[in-house]
Every structure is written in structure tokens, then in C-alpha cells.
Motif scaffolding. Structure first.
Motif, mmCIF file in Angstrom:
data_model
loop_
_atom_site.group_PDB
_atom_site.id
_atom_site.type_symbol
_atom_site.label_atom_id
_atom_site.label_comp_id
_atom_site.label_asym_id
_atom_site.label_seq_id
_atom_site.Cartn_x
_atom_site.Cartn_y
_atom_site.Cartn_z
ATOM 1 N N GLU A 158 0.827 -1.200 0.000
ATOM 2 C CA GLU A 158 0.000 0.000 0.000
ATOM 3 C C GLU A 158 0.866 1.256 0.000
ATOM 4 O O GLU A 158 2.039 1.219 0.380
ATOM 5 N N MET A 159 0.246 2.353 -0.452
ATOM 6 C CA MET A 159 0.927 3.636 -0.497
ATOM 7 C C MET A 159 0.053 4.725 0.109
ATOM 8 O O MET A 159 -1.127 4.515 0.394
ATOM 9 N N SER A 160 0.643 5.886 0.265
ATOM 10 C CA SER A 160 -0.031 7.020 0.860
ATOM 11 C C SER A 160 0.640 8.280 0.336
ATOM 12 O O SER A 160 1.776 8.226 -0.147
ATOM 13 N N PHE A 161 -0.059 9.412 0.409
ATOM 14 C CA PHE A 161 0.610 10.665 0.090
ATOM 15 C C PHE A 161 0.176 11.754 1.050
ATOM 16 O O PHE A 161 -0.921 11.742 1.602
ATOM 17 N N ARG A 162 1.096 12.674 1.299
ATOM 18 C CA ARG A 162 0.863 13.798 2.213
ATOM 19 C C ARG A 162 0.711 15.063 1.367
ATOM 20 O O ARG A 162 1.546 15.341 0.509
ATOM 21 N N PHE A 163 -0.335 15.828 1.629
ATOM 22 C CA PHE A 163 -0.658 16.954 0.762
ATOM 23 C C PHE A 163 -1.493 17.971 1.534
ATOM 24 O O PHE A 163 -1.916 17.724 2.668
ATOM 25 N N VAL A 164 -1.750 19.095 0.893
ATOM 26 C CA VAL A 164 -2.643 20.119 1.425
ATOM 27 C C VAL A 164 -3.785 20.306 0.437
ATOM 28 O O VAL A 164 -3.548 20.424 -0.771
ATOM 29 N N ILE A 165 -5.019 20.316 0.923
ATOM 30 C CA ILE A 165 -6.179 20.550 0.058
ATOM 31 C C ILE A 165 -6.210 22.020 -0.350
ATOM 32 O O ILE A 165 -6.172 22.912 0.503
ATOM 33 N N THR A 166 -6.280 22.292 -1.633
ATOM 34 C CA THR A 166 -6.379 23.671 -2.117
ATOM 35 C C THR A 166 -7.749 23.998 -2.689
ATOM 36 O O THR A 166 -8.119 25.168 -2.777
ATOM 37 N N ASP A 167 -8.489 22.981 -3.096
ATOM 38 C CA ASP A 167 -9.804 23.233 -3.684
ATOM 39 C C ASP A 167 -10.649 21.974 -3.550
ATOM 40 O O ASP A 167 -10.139 20.856 -3.658
ATOM 41 N N GLY A 168 -11.938 22.162 -3.296
ATOM 42 C CA GLY A 168 -12.839 21.020 -3.170
ATOM 43 C C GLY A 168 -14.248 21.471 -2.891
ATOM 44 O O GLY A 168 -14.523 22.662 -2.730
ATOM 45 N N SER A 169 -15.168 20.515 -2.843
ATOM 46 C CA SER A 169 -16.561 20.861 -2.595
ATOM 47 C C SER A 169 -17.312 19.679 -2.007
ATOM 48 O O SER A 169 -16.956 18.520 -2.228
ATOM 49 N N TRP A 170 -18.356 20.011 -1.242
ATOM 50 C CA TRP A 170 -19.232 19.015 -0.632
ATOM 51 C C TRP A 170 -20.392 18.682 -1.571
ATOM 52 O O TRP A 170 -20.837 19.524 -2.353
ATOM 53 N N SER A 171 -20.883 17.464 -1.456
ATOM 54 C CA SER A 171 -22.101 17.093 -2.171
ATOM 55 C C SER A 171 -23.279 17.842 -1.546
ATOM 56 O O SER A 171 -23.191 18.374 -0.436
ATOM 57 N N SER A 172 -24.400 17.853 -2.249
ATOM 58 C CA SER A 172 -25.561 18.608 -1.773
ATOM 59 C C SER A 172 -26.109 18.082 -0.457
ATOM 60 O O SER A 172 -26.727 18.822 0.308
ATOM 61 N N ASP A 173 -25.879 16.794 -0.155
ATOM 62 C CA ASP A 173 -26.376 16.241 1.104
ATOM 63 C C ASP A 173 -25.302 16.202 2.190
ATOM 64 O O ASP A 173 -25.512 15.641 3.253
ATOM 65 N N TRP A 174 -24.127 16.770 1.920
ATOM 66 C CA TRP A 174 -23.046 16.911 2.899
ATOM 67 C C TRP A 174 -22.483 15.567 3.378
ATOM 68 O O TRP A 174 -21.907 15.481 4.460
ATOM 69 N N THR A 175 -22.594 14.542 2.571
ATOM 70 C CA THR A 175 -22.049 13.232 2.953
ATOM 71 C C THR A 175 -20.777 12.897 2.183
ATOM 72 O O THR A 175 -20.098 11.934 2.535
ATOM 73 N N GLU A 176 -20.452 13.661 1.126
ATOM 74 C CA GLU A 176 -19.275 13.391 0.322
ATOM 75 C C GLU A 176 -18.489 14.677 0.102
ATOM 76 O O GLU A 176 -19.073 15.744 -0.095
ATOM 77 N N TYR A 177 -17.168 14.544 0.129
ATOM 78 C CA TYR A 177 -16.303 15.685 -0.181
ATOM 79 C C TYR A 177 -15.354 15.289 -1.300
ATOM 80 O O TYR A 177 -14.697 14.244 -1.225
ATOM 81 N N HIS A 178 -15.307 16.105 -2.358
ATOM 82 C CA HIS A 178 -14.445 15.851 -3.503
ATOM 83 C C HIS A 178 -13.258 16.807 -3.454
ATOM 84 O O HIS A 178 -13.443 18.029 -3.462
ATOM 85 N N ILE A 179 -12.058 16.243 -3.378
ATOM 86 C CA ILE A 179 -10.840 17.052 -3.438
ATOM 87 C C ILE A 179 -10.557 17.344 -4.904
ATOM 88 O O ILE A 179 -10.222 16.441 -5.673
ATOM 89 N N GLU A 180 -10.710 18.597 -5.290
ATOM 90 C CA GLU A 180 -10.561 18.993 -6.686
ATOM 91 C C GLU A 180 -9.213 19.642 -6.965
ATOM 92 O O GLU A 180 -8.876 19.916 -8.116
ATOM 93 N N GLY A 181 -8.462 19.908 -5.915
ATOM 94 C CA GLY A 181 -7.118 20.451 -6.063
ATOM 95 C C GLY A 181 -6.323 20.167 -4.809
ATOM 96 O O GLY A 181 -6.834 20.283 -3.700
#
Length: 263
Positions: A158-181
């Protein structure tokens, strides 16, 4: 409604009231065991170690440090949710001409076996995810010698990466978050021993690896609810009364569903 549904619903309702707009990042996002930038761990779909084409006995490593467009469980200030990294999320960061990212063991910055700045590591994106390519690992390096047989035998996969979220958004029901940058500059890509369950929980659960929510039995989920109630009581909140739903409990004081843990 099952205990799992109540936990997820309560977290989503509290998040909807506690976050001002869908572009806000997860609050006190929990995904690992060390302070600092966020961690995402994935079971590598393709991680390979083979002999290099050079004649110096070097080894060639490739692996995906993140798999895109595939959900994984996370926790934030309000409770559990699903997160995923969107295809192309790292494009801007990877185009940084001064990009500095090492390939390390278990996110230990001193156990570096390759690095972008000296040309021994290349990072790129494809339709599957963030690909790490280290074509000339020094077989005589102590860390390479340590990890190589574990990779070959499948003891580590397995692998992993360390990063900082720069852009993203929640789904309309607030159950999912998409990291877009994300920004991976001065983060890392890591070979890790266990990454299928990337979060830990705080007081009372601190340091324990929680099983994935869908793997919990109904009894396990009820026990988790009970422990959450006890933690809220310890923090001075109000525990659930006989007629109070878990969602109503989370309405009180807008506190954490799970107490903060070391990331």
C-alpha cells in the motif's frame, strides 16, 4: 433506521448547519497518525519493484500514491463522510518547476529513498491516480534493502501521500467531499504497511484503528453511538435521552461527533 444510518445522517445534518458553503474544506479532517498536512492511504492497484535496466544493480519502483475518483472513509469535526480525490486534482501542483517531493517509508522524512529534486523520482497523473516512478533506487541503501524484500513478497502493498487541500466541494447532502485540487509540494509519497483504514479517533478510542463502517455489525454501531454519547458527556454536553435521536444529539452544542485525534 440502523445505527450506521443514524451516525451518517447526524454527521451530515450537523455539517450542513456548521459549514457556511459547499466549498469550505473539512474541519479538523482526520486521516492518519501524525500532525501536519492531510494523509490519504490507498491499497495500491499496481505497485511494482523490479530490476532496473541499468547495470549498477539499481531497482525500479512504481506505484500509485493515490487512486482517483474512488471514495474512502474519512472523519471531520462533525463525524464520518466519504471523500475522494478527483482526476486531475494534482495537475497544478505537479507542474511546479520547484516541486520537492520525496518517496519515503511510512511518512518518515528521514527515510527517503528517492526525491523529485535530484531526478530520482517522477510524479505524474493518469486516469487511475497519482503515479510515483523511481527508476534507480540504490540497492545498497539501508532503507531500500529493508523494504525491497517486503515489496517482493507482498508483505507491504500500500501507499499514501501527504498533501494540502487547495480546492474542493461538498455534495448537496453533505455526505461526500471531492478534493478537486491539492498541493503536494514539500509533502511526500510513502510506502506504508497499512492504509485500508486511514483514520484514528480521540480520547477513549485514541490510537486504535477503527474498522470500516460497512464492516461494523449493528451491535458494534450501537456501541460506537454509546461511546460517542459518553464522550460528549465528558466534554460537558448532553447525552441522549430516551426520546432523543442521534441527529438531535448532534444538534446540541454543535460539538464534535468524534473528539479530535492526532492526524
Amino acid at each position: 433506521m440502523s445505527a450506521l444510518d443514524r451516525i451518517l445522517e447526524a454527521a451530515a445534518e450537523a455539517r450542513a448547519d456548521g459549514i457556511r458553503q459547499s466549498s469550505d474544506r473539512p474541519r479538523e479532517r482526520r486521516a492518519g497518525e501524525q500532525p501536519g498536512p492531510a494523509l490519504v492511504r490507498v491499497r495500491a492497484d499496481r505497485m511494482e519493484l523490479r530490476e532496473s535496466t541499468t547495470e549498477d544493480g539499481a531497482l525500479h519502483f512504481t506505484g500509485y500514491a493515490s487512486v482517483y475518483d474512488r471514495g474512502y472513509e474519512m472523519w471531520d469535526f462533525f463525524g464520518p463522510y466519504t471523500e475522494q480525490v478527483t482526476s486531475g486534482a494534482g495537475a497544478r501542483s505537479l507542474a511546479n518547476p520547484e516541486l520537492d517531493v520525496p518517496l519515503v517509508l511510512a511518512h518518515d522524512s528521514l527515510r527517503r529513498i528517492a526525491r523529485t529534486t535530484n531526478g530520482t523520482l517522477t510524479l505524474s497523473e493518469d486516469e487511475q491516480g497519482l503515479l510515483a516512478d523511481a527508476p534507480s533506487l540504490d540497492a545498497g541503501d539501508a532503507d531500500v534493502a529493508y523494504i525491497a524484500p517486503k515489496l517482493r513478497s507482498g508483505l507491504v502493498d500500500e501507499m499514501s501521500f501527504r498533501f494540502v487541500i487547495t480546492d474542493g466541494s461538498w455534495s448537496s447532502d453533505w455526505t461526500e467531499y471531492h478534493i478537486e485540487g491539492y498541493d503536494i509540494h514539500r509533502g511526500d509519497v510513502a510506502i506504508v504497511g497499512y492504509g485500508a483504514n486511514p483514520y484514528t479517533a480521540g480520547s477513549g478510542l485514541r490510537g486504535q484503528q477503527l474498522p470500516k463502517l460497512e464492516e461494523l455489525t449493528e451491535s458494534d454501531l450501537r456501541d460506537l453511538e454509546r461511546r460517542l454519547d459518553l464522550e460528549r458527556s465528558r466534554r460537558g454536553g448532553i447525552t441522549r435521552s430516551a426520546g432523543m435521536t442521534f441527529a438531535e444529539l448532534c444538534d446540541i452544542d454543535r460539538g464534535t461527533v468524534l473528539p479530535p485525534a492526532l492526524v
